[in-house]
Design an enzyme around this catalytic site. Structure first.
Site, PDB file in Angstrom:
ATOM      1  CB  CYS A 188      -2.306 -10.129   0.385  1.00 54.78           C
ATOM      2  SG  CYS A 188      -0.812 -10.386  -0.171  1.00 54.78           S
ATOM      3  CG  PHE A 189      -6.960 -11.214   3.638  1.00 51.38           C
ATOM      4  CD1 PHE A 189      -7.093 -11.798   2.410  1.00 51.38           C
ATOM      5  CD2 PHE A 189      -7.509 -12.022   4.582  1.00 51.38           C
ATOM      6  CE1 PHE A 189      -7.298 -12.894   1.901  1.00 51.38           C
ATOM      7  CE2 PHE A 189      -7.810 -13.173   4.235  1.00 51.38           C
ATOM      8  CZ  PHE A 189      -7.610 -13.877   3.129  1.00 51.38           C
ATOM      9  CG  LEU A 249      -7.531  -6.477  -6.696  1.00 50.39           C
ATOM     10  CD1 LEU A 249      -7.833  -5.190  -7.087  1.00 50.39           C
ATOM     11  CD2 LEU A 249      -6.344  -6.550  -5.546  1.00 50.39           C
ATOM     12  N   GLY A 278      -4.691 -11.137   9.566  1.00 46.45           N
ATOM     13  CA  GLY A 278      -3.314 -10.448   9.170  1.00 46.45           C
ATOM     14  C   GLY A 278      -3.020 -10.776   7.980  1.00 46.45           C
ATOM     15  CB  THR A 303      -0.782  -0.197   1.364  1.00 52.43           C
ATOM     16  OG1 THR A 303      -1.410  -1.104   1.305  1.00 52.43           O
ATOM     17  CG2 THR A 303      -1.809   1.321   1.179  1.00 52.43           C
TER      18      THR A 303
HETATM   19  P1  NAD Z   1       7.923 -10.117  -1.225  1.00 51.67           P
HETATM   20  O1  NAD Z   1       8.250  -8.806  -0.884  1.00 51.67           O
HETATM   21  O2  NAD Z   1       8.054 -11.501  -0.228  1.00 51.67           O
HETATM   22  O3  NAD Z   1       8.928 -10.448  -2.320  1.00 51.67           O
HETATM   23  C1  NAD Z   1       8.987  -9.356  -3.435  1.00 51.67           C
HETATM   24  C2  NAD Z   1      10.562  -9.309  -3.947  1.00 51.67           C
HETATM   25  O4  NAD Z   1      10.723  -8.669  -4.909  1.00 51.67           O
HETATM   26  C3  NAD Z   1      11.623  -8.777  -2.803  1.00 51.67           C
HETATM   27  O5  NAD Z   1      12.515  -9.782  -2.453  1.00 51.67           O
HETATM   28  C4  NAD Z   1      12.329  -7.600  -3.602  1.00 51.67           C
HETATM   29  O6  NAD Z   1      13.532  -7.475  -3.460  1.00 51.67           O
HETATM   30  C5  NAD Z   1      11.904  -8.045  -5.066  1.00 51.67           C
HETATM   31  N1  NAD Z   1      12.121  -6.768  -6.016  1.00 51.67           N
HETATM   32  C6  NAD Z   1      11.384  -5.636  -6.033  1.00 51.67           C
HETATM   33  N2  NAD Z   1      11.649  -5.024  -7.103  1.00 51.67           N
HETATM   34  C7  NAD Z   1      12.473  -5.563  -7.884  1.00 51.67           C
HETATM   35  C8  NAD Z   1      13.071  -5.458  -8.984  1.00 51.67           C
HETATM   36  N3  NAD Z   1      12.887  -4.545  -9.894  1.00 51.67           N
HETATM   37  N4  NAD Z   1      13.851  -6.277  -9.483  1.00 51.67           N
HETATM   38  C9  NAD Z   1      14.229  -7.545  -8.765  1.00 51.67           C
HETATM   39  N5  NAD Z   1      13.552  -7.871  -7.711  1.00 51.67           N
HETATM   40  C10 NAD Z   1      12.730  -6.903  -7.181  1.00 51.67           C
HETATM   41  O7  NAD Z   1       6.546 -10.073  -1.857  1.00 51.67           O
HETATM   42  P2  NAD Z   1       5.570 -11.420  -1.904  1.00 51.67           P
HETATM   43  O8  NAD Z   1       4.899 -11.737  -0.684  1.00 51.67           O
HETATM   44  O9  NAD Z   1       6.283 -12.302  -2.815  1.00 51.67           O
HETATM   45  O10 NAD Z   1       4.541 -10.966  -2.918  1.00 51.67           O
HETATM   46  C11 NAD Z   1       4.714 -10.678  -4.210  1.00 51.67           C
HETATM   47  C12 NAD Z   1       3.280 -10.229  -4.902  1.00 51.67           C
HETATM   48  O11 NAD Z   1       2.616 -11.381  -5.035  1.00 51.67           O
HETATM   49  C13 NAD Z   1       2.647  -9.114  -4.112  1.00 51.67           C
HETATM   50  O12 NAD Z   1       1.986  -8.438  -5.226  1.00 51.67           O
HETATM   51  C14 NAD Z   1       1.426  -9.987  -3.380  1.00 51.67           C
HETATM   52  O13 NAD Z   1       0.311  -9.055  -3.173  1.00 51.67           O
HETATM   53  C15 NAD Z   1       1.292 -10.864  -4.393  1.00 51.67           C
HETATM   54  N6  NAD Z   1       0.857 -12.223  -3.475  1.00 51.67           N
HETATM   55  C16 NAD Z   1       1.442 -12.526  -2.308  1.00 51.67           C
HETATM   56  C17 NAD Z   1       0.962 -13.481  -1.611  1.00 51.67           C
HETATM   57  C18 NAD Z   1       1.742 -14.039  -0.454  1.00 51.67           C
HETATM   58  O14 NAD Z   1       1.100 -14.850   0.420  1.00 51.67           O
HETATM   59  N7  NAD Z   1       2.759 -13.359   0.137  1.00 51.67           N
HETATM   60  C19 NAD Z   1       0.099 -14.422  -2.346  1.00 51.67           C
HETATM   61  C20 NAD Z   1      -0.460 -14.114  -3.433  1.00 51.67           C
HETATM   62  C21 NAD Z   1      -0.274 -13.036  -4.138  1.00 51.67           C
HETATM   63  C1  UGA Z   2      -4.325 -15.310   1.452  1.00 46.22           C
HETATM   64  C2  UGA Z   2      -5.589 -15.876   0.695  1.00 46.22           C
HETATM   65  O1  UGA Z   2      -5.909 -17.176   1.249  1.00 46.22           O
HETATM   66  C3  UGA Z   2      -4.643 -16.467  -0.490  1.00 46.22           C
HETATM   67  O2  UGA Z   2      -5.693 -17.185  -1.395  1.00 46.22           O
HETATM   68  C4  UGA Z   2      -4.156 -15.457  -1.370  1.00 46.22           C
HETATM   69  O3  UGA Z   2      -3.341 -15.747  -2.390  1.00 46.22           O
HETATM   70  C5  UGA Z   2      -3.280 -14.849  -0.157  1.00 46.22           C
HETATM   71  O4  UGA Z   2      -4.142 -14.333   0.771  1.00 46.22           O
HETATM   72  C6  UGA Z   2      -2.625 -13.313  -0.983  1.00 46.22           C
HETATM   73  O5  UGA Z   2      -3.249 -12.836  -1.760  1.00 46.22           O
HETATM   74  O6  UGA Z   2      -1.401 -12.958  -0.311  1.00 46.22           O
HETATM   75  P1  UGA Z   2      -2.811 -15.709   3.440  1.00 46.22           P
HETATM   76  O7  UGA Z   2      -2.805 -14.280   3.798  1.00 46.22           O
HETATM   77  O8  UGA Z   2      -1.484 -16.215   3.167  1.00 46.22           O
HETATM   78  O9  UGA Z   2      -3.755 -16.103   2.117  1.00 46.22           O
HETATM   79  O10 UGA Z   2      -3.286 -16.814   4.480  1.00 46.22           O
HETATM   80  P2  UGA Z   2      -4.974 -17.075   4.868  1.00 46.22           P
HETATM   81  O11 UGA Z   2      -4.862 -18.317   5.236  1.00 46.22           O
HETATM   82  O12 UGA Z   2      -5.890 -16.430   3.881  1.00 46.22           O
HETATM   83  O13 UGA Z   2      -5.202 -16.169   6.069  1.00 46.22           O
HETATM   84  C7  UGA Z   2      -5.032 -14.790   6.177  1.00 46.22           C
HETATM   85  C8  UGA Z   2      -5.694 -14.423   7.601  1.00 46.22           C
HETATM   86  O14 UGA Z   2      -7.022 -14.708   7.874  1.00 46.22           O
HETATM   87  C9  UGA Z   2      -4.629 -15.084   8.904  1.00 46.22           C
HETATM   88  O15 UGA Z   2      -4.574 -14.223   9.559  1.00 46.22           O
HETATM   89  C10 UGA Z   2      -5.611 -15.954   9.332  1.00 46.22           C
HETATM   90  O16 UGA Z   2      -5.236 -16.586  10.542  1.00 46.22           O
HETATM   91  C11 UGA Z   2      -7.030 -15.416   9.229  1.00 46.22           C
HETATM   92  N1  UGA Z   2      -8.172 -16.301   8.981  1.00 46.22           N
HETATM   93  C12 UGA Z   2      -8.278 -17.262   8.007  1.00 46.22           C
HETATM   94  C13 UGA Z   2      -8.895 -16.387  10.039  1.00 46.22           C
HETATM   95  O17 UGA Z   2      -9.094 -15.432  10.892  1.00 46.22           O
HETATM   96  N2  UGA Z   2      -9.963 -17.186   9.829  1.00 46.22           N
HETATM   97  C14 UGA Z   2     -10.335 -17.681   8.948  1.00 46.22           C
HETATM   98  O18 UGA Z   2     -11.251 -18.891   9.018  1.00 46.22           O
HETATM   99  C15 UGA Z   2      -9.359 -18.028   7.934  1.00 46.22           C
END
Ligand code: NAD
Ligand code: UGA
Length: 465
Positions: A276-277, A221, A273, A93
């Site tokens: 992403c959410f 989203l 937490g 954000t």
């Molecule tokens: P992250 O912060 O763990 O990883 C991102 C990485 O990208 C970092 O290591 C950073 O150094 C690198 N980076 C940034 N700019 C760069 C550049 N120009 N060249 C090379 N490296 C670069 O983030 P994440 O949790 O892997 O999330 C990545 C994306 O996926 C986000 O948009 C997030 O919303 C989405 N997403 C995350 C999850 C999740 O569970 N964490 C699940 C689904 C989708």
């Molecule tokens: C979530 C989505 O589940 C994934 O599909 C998505 O790809 C991801 O966000 C993302 O875009 O980053 P994540 O945040 O890793 O995945 O984990 P969740 O299992 O969804 O839990 C999110 C939060 O909700 C946690 O704090 C969990 O404890 C809480 N939660 C989950 C509840 O409080 N109640 C529930 O019933 C489920």
């Protein structure tokens, strides 16, 4: 049709690392290179101790690393060699400027896109893996096309990731669906087919959904908003339960048995937490406002507001129960990660709990099986949390076991649903706590009547005391 032989993933984070490691594991015929500007992170991916904890990840990485899976800081080289590039960088954000507090910061996506445009010497399929606002692919295409020559073309796909942390490997190996959006042009559809072919190495084709680009971007989203909305709905009901004597687990079970509602994501908690959410809903709120849809924006914003309310409500219940003051009281906080089976603390409810406990001058003893002390100190020292490491250190002690955390405390607060907290020797813990000894279960994981028999005063989210 293009057959992908060489993949580069820009961003070696929670998504890029596991996702592309699984692609390498399932597609031994494809070379996969994951690059990042963060050299420390890349060194960790190349070491015996990977930078993120995820069940099953080590086995997959160690099986393919230096065979067809590589981790590198040489972004330019990997981009040049690849025929398909995932952009999997962070989209946090925005903290300042237009849209601050709501809009996604697309600076990393843009810089990765410009990086590709600057160095590419052959045509590429560029895949948005990061979660982005609807129509981001258009900006990426404009940047790439403005920098392409007649003999190099760029096709953009949207392939959002749906893995959840803690179950990432299982989610990647057996996804409910893989979503691939493309421009509906012959070239776009050709690129889409090439990525379908990669996933088809292990994902049944009926689980691979193909759509237009914008539907794919918005679906990501939308999916997160719908999931978070269920949690906020159940958490709203948990407040009614506490006031009436209904039990939120029983209510959620009874509702979830309706096939139209379904049982998943109805677990009440201290608040959701994770990285992403909140970010993705605020992003949706911003998008709705930009589209001049204020009622839609207000609808989704309420999901986040309710989540803040739930955390605040839990803190108030703790303070009220502890005789309206926690000044100098010792509180054991069990769990700091945002959910079990991950070491990730981003937006963890535990951070808000600690912030409030510190403001009230309590002494907090924290135990989490996977989160390091450095990470906890760093999270709590952030601006807007406590903003002062000395102050944090005055109030916080990090311990190496739940027993040590609970020693001589007035209350235990369960913030993360780690399995090990269910099977602790609570008689032993009770003996070593100040009396009356309180437990606040923010995750509904403990057997309240068993604990009451030991002598604990138990307060559970979604249940009257
Ligand atoms: P992250 O912060 O763990 O990883 C991102 C990485 O990208 C970092 O290591 C950073 O150094 C690198 N980076 C940034 N700019 C760069 C550049 N120009 N060249 C090379 N490296 C670069 O983030 P994440 O949790 O892997 O999330 C990545 C994306 O996926 C986000 O948009 C997030 O919303 C989405 N997403 C995350 C999850 C999740 O569970 N964490 C699940 C689904 C989708
Ligand atoms: C979530 C989505 O589940 C994934 O599909 C998505 O790809 C991801 O966000 C993302 O875009 O980053 P994540 O945040 O890793 O995945 O984990 P969740 O299992 O969804 O839990 C999110 C939060 O909700 C946690 O704090 C969990 O404890 C809480 N939660 C989950 C509840 O409080 N109640 C529930 O019933 C489920």
């Amino acid at each position: 049709m293009t057959h992908v032989k060489n993949i580069c993933c820009i961003g070696a984070g929670y998504v890029g690392g596991p996702t592309c490691a699984v692609i390498a594991y399932k597609c031994p015929d494809i070379k996969v290179t994951i690059v990042d500007v963060n050299a420390i992170r890349i060194a960790a991916w190349n070491s015996g101790r990977l930078p993120i904890y995820e069940p099953g990840l080590d086995e997959i990485v160690f099986a393919r690393r230096n065979k067809n899976l590589f981790f590198s800081t040489e972004v330019e080289k990997a981009v040049n060699e690849a025929d398909l590039i995932f952009v999997s960088v962070n989209t946090p954000t925005k903290k300042t400027g237009v849209g601050a507090g709501y809009a996604a910061d697309l600076a990393y996506v843009e810089s990765a896109t410009r990086g590709i445009a600057d160095v590419a010497k052959s045509s590429k399929i560029v895949v948005e893996k990061s979660t982005v606002p609807c129509r981001t692919a258009e900006s990426m295409r404009t940047i790439l096309e403005a920098n392409s020559s007649d003999d190099i073309r760029f096709d953009i796909l949207s392939n959002p990731e749906f893995l959840a942390e803690g179950t990432a490997i299982n989610d990647l190996l057996y996804p409910d669906r893989v979503l691939i959006g493309a421009l509906q042009t012959p070239e776009g559809l050709n690129a889409q087919k090439a990525l379908v072919e990669v996933y088809a190495h292990w994902v049944p084709t009926e689980r691979i959904i193909t759509t237009n680009l914008w539907s794919s971007e918005l679906s990501k989203l939308a999916a997160n908003a719908l999931l978070a909305q269920r949690i906020s709905s159940v958490n709203a009901l948990s407040a009614i339960c506490e006031a009436t004597g209904a039990d939120i687990d029983e209510v959620a079970y009874a509702c979830g048995r309706d096939a139209r509602i379904g049982p998943k994501f109805l677990k009440a908690s201290v608040g959701f937490g994770g990285s992403c959410f909140q970010k993705d809903i605020l992003n949706l709120v911003y998008l709705s406002e930009q589209l001049n849809l204020p009622e839609v924006a207000a609808y989704w914003k309420q999901v986040v507001d309710l989540n803040e309310y739930q955390k605040k409500r839990f803190v108030s219940r703790i303070i009220k129960t502890l005789f309206n003051t926690i000044t100098n009281k010792r509180i054991a906080l069990l769990g700091f990660a945002f959910k079990k089976d991950t070491g990730d603390t981003r937006e963890s409810a535990a951070i808000t709990l600690c912030k409030n406990f510190i403001q009230e001058n309590a002494k907090v003893r924290i135990y989490d099986p996977k989160v390091s002390s450095e990470q906890i100190y760093m999270d709590l020292s952030e601006p807007g949390i406590v903003d002062n490491t000395e102050e944090v250190k005055k109030h916080i002690t990090i311990t190496s076991s739940a027993y040590e955390a609970a020693d001589n405390t007035d209350a235990i607060v369960i913030a993360t649903e780690w399995d090990e907290f269910k099977t602790l020797d609570y008689e032993k813990i009770y003996d070593r706590m100040n009396k009356p000894a309180f437990i606040f279960d923010g995750r509904l994981i403990l057997d309240a009547s068993k604990l009451q028999n030991i002598g604990f005063r138990v307060h559970t989210i979604g249940r009257a005391a």
